[in-house]
Design an enzyme around this catalytic site. Structure first.
Site: not given
Ligand code: NAD
Length: 438
Positions: A86, A152-153, A207, A211, A253, A260, A263, A324
């Site tokens: 997203t 929240f990972l 959520k 953040n 802190l 960066g 998220c 990070k």
């Molecule tokens: P990412 O970009 O690493 O992975 C998203 C995956 O979704 C990609 O592999 C992409 O190819 C796939 N995708 C997109 N459209 C698709 C579809 N129509 N069908 C099947 N697969 C599809 O994203 P992420 O970092 O894993 O983040 C995913 C969500 O989780 C986001 O909303 C993010 O804000 C949230 N989030 C991320 C983290 C983090 O640390 N990365 C932590 C908590 C929450």
């Protein structure tokens, strides 16, 4: 229980592997065919400590499979998780929900029995109800529930965070859905992990609010750190003195070059938009965003003013490019704004990162010279900038580092070294939040 996790990125792949480890039968689906092909060959799309081993183990036991075919994969699913990206929508900072909507439509066209659809992607308030509407519009007959289960990972410790979370948030409004999620998370709730049951909207707000709060804490301590430098205070003592107050807490802190990652930047911007749309002020979050951007410029200015004349083809080595340590994620890393600005000022940039080079090459200007070997990256440099606190950098032989350099400037923007020791070695040492001894 049969699970499908749609999206095999940082969240989807880790969640899928962890659910498999907890006993569910999981299919991780991704529309990126190459990613799926690689996963089937045990090639991980991301660097995350312990992930390859966990995936390997659960593929071998038959609990974890990969597919690029959503239609086939969801036929026997009890629960479908949506874990697609997203990102910020270009131009306006809103969360771009196109992938969530696309997956919702695909699900609605392909389900034939009751299923629970759970959104794990970070998405604005109202998204879970939107998913429900999309499914009802396409498929009036189908019996389904929707829920929100924000994740929240943290990258770098994602598996441990998933297996031992501080809390599990379930935005769930039906008894049937609630029972399914209870059963799914039983191995964790049996381990005393608190589960908060709430409505869809509250889960979605939790959520973003979490953040944004953490981002604000970082911006706050960065400004306090900048004050410490001016007045002769030491941020390490200040943070310790503040953090012992349990109402404040000792985490987040530490000063740095500006937050960066995938998220905080996008989620703070999205929260501002959500507030705007609902006629509510978001002054605190906006200030955190502005302070973060100023912090990155402040880092550039520190380098610029210390080195006086950057046009003289100064050679600067950046150690750490990812936002990070223990991840290869470059999204919105401070390096992406600091390095191009210095290049515009005529600086010759060299860069090292233990895991992020492949990604960094996609994001950084072509003129950056990348090195696999940290000592080679330092050879002949006028200055070093520590931007990410990888363990490898704490263990550097700093006498060897100095002997390889052309000059002796060390900008430690993560405060990983001892100031007196670095000065004793002969560095001109600049850290954050303490008076520079020059
Ligand atoms: P990412 O970009 O690493 O992975 C998203 C995956 O979704 C990609 O592999 C992409 O190819 C796939 N995708 C997109 N459209 C698709 C579809 N129509 N069908 C099947 N697969 C599809 O994203 P992420 O970092 O894993 O983040 C995913 C969500 O989780 C986001 O909303 C993010 O804000 C949230 N989030 C991320 C983290 C983090 O640390 N990365 C932590 C908590 C929450």
């Amino acid at each position: 229980m049969n699970l499908v996790v749609v999206g095999s990125g940082y969240v989807g792949l880790v969640s899928g592997a962890c659910f498999a480890e907890l006993g569910s039968s999981v299919i991780c689906v991704d529309s990126d065919k190459e990613k799926v092909r690689n996963l089937k060959n045990m090639i991980m799309p991301i660097y995350e400590p312990g992930l390859e081993e966990l995936v390997n183990k659960n593929v071998s036991s038959g609990n974890l499979k990969f597919s690029d075919n959503l239609q086939k994969s969801i036929q026997n699913a009890d629960i479908i998780f949506i874990a697609v990206g997203t990102p910020s929508r270009p131009g306006d900072g809103h969360a771009d929900l196109r992938y969530v909507h696309q997956v919702s439509r695909e699900i609605s066209e392909n389900i034939s029995k009751y299923v629970l659809i759970v959104n794990k992607s970070t998405a604005p308030v109202g998204t879970v109800k939107q998913i429900s509407r999309i499914i009802k519009e396409t498929n009036k007959e189908i019996n389904f529930d929707v829920a929100s289960n924000p994740e929240f990972l943290r990258e770098g410790s994602a598996i441990d965070d998933f297996m031992n979370p501080d809390r599990i948030i379930l935005g769930v409004e039906s008894e049937r859905a609630s029972k399914l999620l209870d059963e799914l998370y039983k191995p964790l709730s049996d381990n005393d992990v608190p589960i908060i049951y709430t409505n869809h909207e509250s889960a979605e707000v939790i959520k973003y609010a979490s953040n944004a709060f953490l981002a604000t804490k970082i911006s706050f301590i960065n400004e306090i750190s900048n004050l410490c430098e001016k007045v002769g205070a030491d941020i390490k003592s200040v943070s310790k003195g503040m953090g012992l107050d349990p109402r404040i807490g000792d985490q987040f802190l530490k000063p740095g070059p500006g937050y960066g990652g995938s998220c905080f930047p996008k989620d703070t911007n999205a929260l501002v938009k959500i507030c705007q749309e609902n006629g509510v002020s978001s002054r605190v979050v906006q200030a955190a965003i502005e302070a973060n951007s100023a912090q990155k410029s402040f880092m550039v200015n520190k380098i610029r003013t210390t080195l006086n004349d950057l046009n003289d083809k100064k050679k600067i080595t950046f150690l750490g490019l990812t936002f990070k340590p223990d991840t290869d994620d470059m999204r919105d890393s401070a390096s992406l704004s600091i390095i191009p600005t210095l290049i515009d000022n005529g600086v010759d940039i060299r860069a090292h990162d233990p895991q992020g080079l492949k990604e960094a090459k996609l994001y950084l200007p072509k003129t950056v010279k990348f090195y696999e070997d940290v000592y080679e990256s330092i050879h002949g440099s006028d200055a070093i900038v520590i931007l990410t606190e990888w363990q490898e950098y704490y263990e550097l032989d700093m006498q060897k580092v100095l002997s390889l350099m052309h000059s002796n400037y060390l900008f430690d923007f993560r405060n990983i070294f001892n100031q007196n020791q670095m000065i004793e070695y002969g560095f001109k040492y600049f850290s954050l939040g303490r008076k520079w001894k020059f």
